[in-house]
Design a protein around this motif. Structure first.
Motif, short mmCIF file in Angstrom:
data_model
loop_
_atom_site.label_atom_id
_atom_site.label_comp_id
_atom_site.label_asym_id
_atom_site.label_seq_id
_atom_site.Cartn_x
_atom_site.Cartn_y
_atom_site.Cartn_z
N GLU A 3 0.83 -1.22 0.00
CA GLU A 3 0.00 0.00 0.00
C GLU A 3 0.86 1.26 0.00
O GLU A 3 0.57 2.24 -0.67
N GLN A 4 1.95 1.23 0.78
CA GLN A 4 2.82 2.43 0.86
C GLN A 4 3.71 2.58 -0.38
O GLN A 4 4.53 3.48 -0.43
N GLY A 5 3.56 1.70 -1.33
CA GLY A 5 4.33 1.81 -2.57
C GLY A 5 5.73 1.24 -2.46
O GLY A 5 6.56 1.47 -3.34
N VAL A 6 6.02 0.52 -1.37
CA VAL A 6 7.35 -0.09 -1.24
C VAL A 6 7.27 -1.52 -1.80
O VAL A 6 6.40 -2.29 -1.40
N TYR A 43 10.06 1.60 -8.72
CA TYR A 43 9.32 2.79 -8.28
C TYR A 43 8.15 3.07 -9.21
O TYR A 43 8.32 3.14 -10.43
N GLY A 44 6.95 3.23 -8.62
CA GLY A 44 5.76 3.45 -9.46
C GLY A 44 5.09 4.78 -9.18
O GLY A 44 3.98 5.02 -9.65
N GLY A 45 5.76 5.66 -8.42
CA GLY A 45 5.14 6.94 -8.05
C GLY A 45 5.36 8.01 -9.11
O GLY A 45 5.86 7.71 -10.21
N PHE A 52 10.40 11.27 -5.77
CA PHE A 52 11.31 10.13 -5.76
C PHE A 52 12.23 10.18 -4.53
O PHE A 52 12.43 9.17 -3.85
N LYS A 53 12.76 11.37 -4.24
CA LYS A 53 13.66 11.49 -3.08
C LYS A 53 12.94 11.17 -1.77
O LYS A 53 13.50 10.52 -0.89
N TYR A 55 10.42 9.17 -1.43
CA TYR A 55 10.20 7.72 -1.44
C TYR A 55 11.49 6.98 -1.06
O TYR A 55 11.49 6.09 -0.19
N ILE A 56 12.60 7.38 -1.68
CA ILE A 56 13.88 6.70 -1.40
C ILE A 56 14.27 6.93 0.07
O ILE A 56 14.79 6.04 0.74
N GLY A 57 13.98 8.12 0.57
CA GLY A 57 14.24 8.42 1.98
C GLY A 57 13.46 7.49 2.90
O GLY A 57 13.98 7.01 3.90
N LYS A 58 12.21 7.22 2.51
CA LYS A 58 11.36 6.34 3.31
C LYS A 58 11.93 4.91 3.31
O LYS A 58 12.01 4.25 4.35
N VAL A 59 12.36 4.46 2.13
CA VAL A 59 12.95 3.12 2.04
C VAL A 59 14.24 3.07 2.86
O VAL A 59 14.50 2.09 3.58
N ALA A 60 15.04 4.14 2.79
CA ALA A 60 16.30 4.21 3.55
C ALA A 60 16.01 4.08 5.04
O ALA A 60 16.67 3.31 5.76
#
Ligand code: RI2
Length: 333
Positions: A3-6, A43-45, A52-53, A55-60
């Motif tokens: 759901e969170q796009g990860v 990445y689908g956002g 994008f940054k 999103y990548i921050g969230k994954v990090a």
């Protein structure tokens, strides 16, 4: 995709690190780099740099939160995010390519570092040596194997490494490489130390003063080695050195579940018992003869030089007063 796009694969890697299906300081760093690469490719956002940054921050953040002690994990993540920050990409495609390129570069350099360290360490091992190792360090196994190939290793004492028994992994891998292994309980270290020529261990984190944070029991091994005047070599890639220790941040020690030590039923039977399960301990620099890195053999007191040479990007942040705890925002935005 969640759901969170990860991507599911990224969540599986994070879960794998947390549950120690993926373990070892180097391996979790490479797994985190791989996860950032997958997160980018899947990445689908919205295709703008700011989204994008974020999103990548969230994954990090997700990856960094999995295990606290090995600095290799946040260092790998920050290596990639800081390249993204420095590249200052003009388009989404440039940003995505930068992350994928840096992730692959980190993984390649990491594997290469292990190779160089093993070759360097093997030269420090004298003919017909008896070696003792604790826990499972892929770098230590590789270094010992390299020395064995040169005909320098007579046998290896490998501790069980309770409570997670990573020592069995070390013993298995050494045996597969042809190295004679004697498995001992952790409590037998001092009993065999008089026979040992070199102790070779890995590291999860090296502090700026040269203290080595490694699997619980390492400091007892080092103490017994010092008493017996046996040399202790730590084999560690430079991304295992911690920049934040330079500004006084302590290395967080991971405490794991009591059930790793005693069965649930036993705890229930003795409800007043308390169980302490620290996963790591700190070996002071005086108990380490040398740290063998991919940039050379150094005394532990020279850890600061490694930080300056290899982790300059983090030290710059410290100078600006920005980095007391590693935060992705420092780099992603
Ligand atoms: P390599 C391990 O931690 C051990 O403490 C080992 O010495 C260290 O990582 C370094 O491992 P854990 O993940 O990178 O088993 O040399 O808790 O493989």
């Amino acid at each position: 995709m969640t759901e969170q796009g990860v991507p599911t694969k990224v969540l599986e890697i994070a879960e794998g690190i947390k549950t120690m299906r993926i373990r070892g300081a180097g391996k979790i760093a490479r797994a985190a780099a791989e996860a950032l690469k997958i997160a980018t490719l899947e990445y689908g956002g919205p295709k703008d740099i700011s989204s994008f940054k974020k999103y990548i921050g969230k994954v990090a953040d997700l990856l960094i939160s999995t295990r606290p002690t090995a600095v290799s994990l946040p260092n790998a993540v920050m290596y990639i995010l800081s390249s993204l920050h420095r590249a200052n990409p003009g388009t989404f495609d440039d940003a995505a390519n930068t992350v994928v390129f840096s992730a692959e570069k980190f993984i390649d350099e990491s594997i290469n570092a292990v190779k160089i360290i093993s070759e360097t360490a093997a030269k420090r091992i004298s003919e017909n040596s008896v070696i003792l190792t604790h826990c499972h360090s892929s770098v230590a196994v590789s270094a010992i194997t390299e020395a064995y190939k040169l005909g320098r290793v007579l046998k290896v004492y490998s501790t069980e490494t309770r409570p997670f028994y990573q020592g069995r992994i070390a013993a298995k891998q050494l045996l597969e490489n042809g190295v004679p292994v004697v498995q001992i309980p952790d409590s037998a270290v001092r009993y065999v130390m008089h026979e040992v020529d070199h102790v070779i261990i890995g590291a999860d984190t090296v502090a700026s003063n040269g203290a080595v944070v490694n699997k619980i029991g390492t400091s007892q091994v080092a103490l017994a080695a010092k008493e017996a005047r046996v040399r202790v070599y730590v084999v560690a890639e430079t991304y295992k050195f911690s920049p934040t220790t330079l500004v006084g941040e302590p290395v967080p020690i991971e405490f794991r579940e009591p059930t790793e030590i005693v069965p649930e039923a036993w705890v229930q039977k003795h409800p007043r018992i308390k169980v302490l399960n620290p996963s790591f301990d700190v070996t002071p620099p005086e108990y380490v003869d040398a740290i063998i890195t991919e940039i050379g053999v150094i005394p532990p007191q020279a850890a600061i030089l490694v930080l300056m040479e290899r982790l300059g990007w983090a030290l710059d942040k410290i100078k600006q007063g920005g980095l007391t705890k590693i935060k992705f925002e420092d780099y992603a935005e």
